[in-house]
Write a protein that holds these residues in place. Sequence first.
Motif, short mmCIF file in Angstrom:
data_model
loop_
_atom_site.label_atom_id
_atom_site.label_comp_id
_atom_site.label_asym_id
_atom_site.label_seq_id
_atom_site.Cartn_x
_atom_site.Cartn_y
_atom_site.Cartn_z
N ASP A 80 6.67 -7.65 0.84
CA ASP A 80 7.90 -8.08 0.12
C ASP A 80 7.62 -8.97 -1.09
OD1 ASP A 80 10.31 -6.44 -0.06
OD2 ASP A 80 11.30 -8.39 0.87
N ALA A 81 6.69 -9.76 -0.66
CA ALA A 81 6.34 -10.99 -1.76
C ALA A 81 5.09 -11.11 -2.05
CB ALA A 81 7.06 -12.21 -0.97
N PRO A 82 4.45 -10.07 -2.74
CA PRO A 82 3.01 -10.25 -2.88
C PRO A 82 2.65 -11.56 -3.84
CG PRO A 82 4.04 -8.54 -4.24
CD PRO A 82 5.14 -8.85 -3.26
N ASP A 83 3.61 -11.87 -4.70
CA ASP A 83 3.12 -13.26 -5.46
C ASP A 83 3.76 -14.36 -4.75
OD1 ASP A 83 6.23 -12.37 -5.95
OD2 ASP A 83 6.00 -13.80 -7.11
N ARG A 84 2.83 -15.40 -4.59
CA ARG A 84 3.03 -16.38 -3.92
C ARG A 84 3.44 -16.46 -2.70
NH1 ARG A 84 2.44 -20.30 -8.09
NH2 ARG A 84 3.39 -22.05 -6.71
N PRO A 85 2.93 -15.55 -1.74
CA PRO A 85 3.38 -15.56 -0.35
C PRO A 85 3.36 -16.63 0.48
CG PRO A 85 1.39 -14.61 -0.50
CD PRO A 85 1.76 -15.05 -1.90
N VAL A 86 2.31 -17.52 0.28
CA VAL A 86 2.30 -18.74 1.10
C VAL A 86 3.43 -19.79 0.71
CG1 VAL A 86 0.97 -20.68 1.71
CG2 VAL A 86 -0.04 -18.38 1.52
#
Length: 778
Positions: A289-295
């Motif tokens: 759902d959050a491929p960008d900045r997942p951490v």
Amino acid sequence: MSGPPTGGDRESGVPAGGERLSTAPAGGGRVSGVSVLGVRHHGPGSARAVRRELERLRPDAILIEGPPEADALVTLAPGLEPPVALLAHVPAEPSRAAFWPFATFSPEWQAILYGTSAGIPVRFCDLPAAHSLAGDPDGPDEPEPAQVDPIGSLAAAAGYDDPERWWEDVVEHRDGDTPFEVIAEAMAAVREGHEPGGREARREAYMRKTLRAAVKQGFGRIAVICGAWHVPALTGPMPSAAADNAVLRGLPKVKAELTWVPWTYGRLASWSGYGAGITSPGWYHHLFDAPDRPVERWLAQAAGVLRDEGLAVSSAHVIESVRLAQSLAVLRGRPLAGLGEVTEAARAVLCEGDDLAVELIQRRMVVGDRLGHVSDGTPMVPLQRDLREQQRRLKLKPEALDRELDLDLRKPLDLDRSHLLHRLALLGVGWGTPGQARGKGTFRETWTLRWRPEHDLALIEHAALGTTVAGAAAQRAADLAAEPSAALADLTSLVERCLLARLPEALTDVLAALSAKAALDTDVTRLMAALPAMVRAHRYGDVRGTSAEGLAVIVRSMLERIRVGLPVAVTGLDDEAAADLLKHVDAVHSAVALLPDTTPDGAPDGASDGASDGASGGAAEGAGPRGRWLSTLRGISDRQDLHGLIEGRLTRILLDSGELDDAGDRMSRAMSRGQAPARAAAWVEGFLAGDGLLLVHDPRLLALVDGWLSGLPGDQFTDVLPLLRRTFGGFAAPERRAIGERLRSAGRDEGEGEQDVDERRAAAAVATVLSIIGKASG
């Protein structure tokens, strides 16, 4: 039963070939125009990669690993909210079932959504559920060929000691850039020399059969989405159609029906069949759902979870935890911080080493509480549909997490909710678990609600009982009552459950069965064990406004049979039997106190005084339940052949009920020198069981016990000490303290005169006290 196993999730865990295949020779070989995308059944990287590859290939047909009977259900997918699962069951035997779960991050689910949105036919190509639910044709004693762990093999070859970490690094953290062709070659190498047999061979034979059928129907560009383990079976030189048909010939078959049902992430994490091994579905959902900045997003959400629980977590905590997770990933040579790194960072910074806080993140986020949803157009049995309508009407939304529900049965909405939950419990659908009601009164109930996917299967199992929850529950109760093996206690419990569920149509049958069973039962202890539930059921009928005609008649009949049989039952008991019977006596006495104390003709109970002539004593025959019961106990209590425990308890019950005025004399006789110390101790235990206030408020009884104990020789005191310790140990601490104070004050009262006081020695202390209280000494 799980869905078709594919060697666990790891066997299907490696994405593989996306190559275009060459033209097939007539007898077998390869199939042209086919792209096979090997995937892990639940993986965010695989799901994104499949979606991108399908957009690039633009196939005109998609084949997905799964039961082909579900082809007609594919069109419903856009209206569903994952996680959901395909449920296959045998209508004649609903317990024979299989599930195929799908999450948002499942590659197969993304392929289904792509196909339905693009108007491309989507079909399932695995062995039909009709065969897989029919059982293993090789028999239970025929072992399946051993299968290798492809992820473990490839991870070891790459120098990883953790296969899951290798998988995340190679696939899940590549942002959808899965190297299909490279891993396809690796899978072929792993599989070399390990050709499957048995059930796996039959599955792959059916996949090839479905693939040939699609080519024959004229589809020129076909995409196949399957576990990577199966890719070589669909891309390499294939057996002939005749050879595959021979493998499939003669398979057992049953009638199977399929539908979509809601699933949960918790169930996905614990599932042991199709798609097993996904221990962190919440984390995978986040990666998809959050491929960008997942951490950064993950740790910010973790901070929010902790703040909701009242823990102090600042923005500085989040920034520092992100830095730590990224530093750990660099040190370990990982392309992106994985779940291990973010968990360690959260433990060290956000949770400050608190394992309970880490467990909270694990439960809320790593696994998650997501519950899927199916649309109204999904095929359902009438029982499922009726439950869904009642859930809407009663505003009870199914949820995957525990939810506390307090009900006030004086409110119509709460009463209807209670009826529904009790009816479902009769059907084996444990959506609600009853708990201890808060507050006082019989008008309250407390439930813990938690919906589980298997509840749908339980509803399907009982679909033949009725089209509504109420009708099915009533039929289930009637069926239970009609079982020849139903014990008296089971039937009394069933009466109580019917009243709680408000099933008057079933109550008639249950009461008839109960009456017949009680009339034939000659064991008074079983009657005594059954009576309290019947009395509670009678009371529930009053509280809930439920008619229970005939219930009062059965209660009176059972009580009369107990009165007749009890005098015989108390004869010749050893210590264990006496203690067991005493529990029943106490339970019946408490139950009788709940009954309306009137005679059968409605007259008030006033005839118990002086009715001491046994179970059939004259005046007692006109009394109500309480008077008749006490009359029986009074008649028994005067016998000389009672166990000390029984005699002591009956004396206490009659004293508390105002039926005795000679309790002191009875205690004096029980503890006289002519009685064995062990019997006297048992008498005291029965008399004082659970309540020491009587000794606090009655100096004569306390003096009798004290005098008896003080007069015991040392060896006899040692013999009775365990019984006395058990008796007095059951008193509350304030009661024990009050008894001690009474005994100490009694000892002082027995002294002659006051103790001499040395006024000279006491003068200094007196002066100090006077100074403290503000008075000058004179």
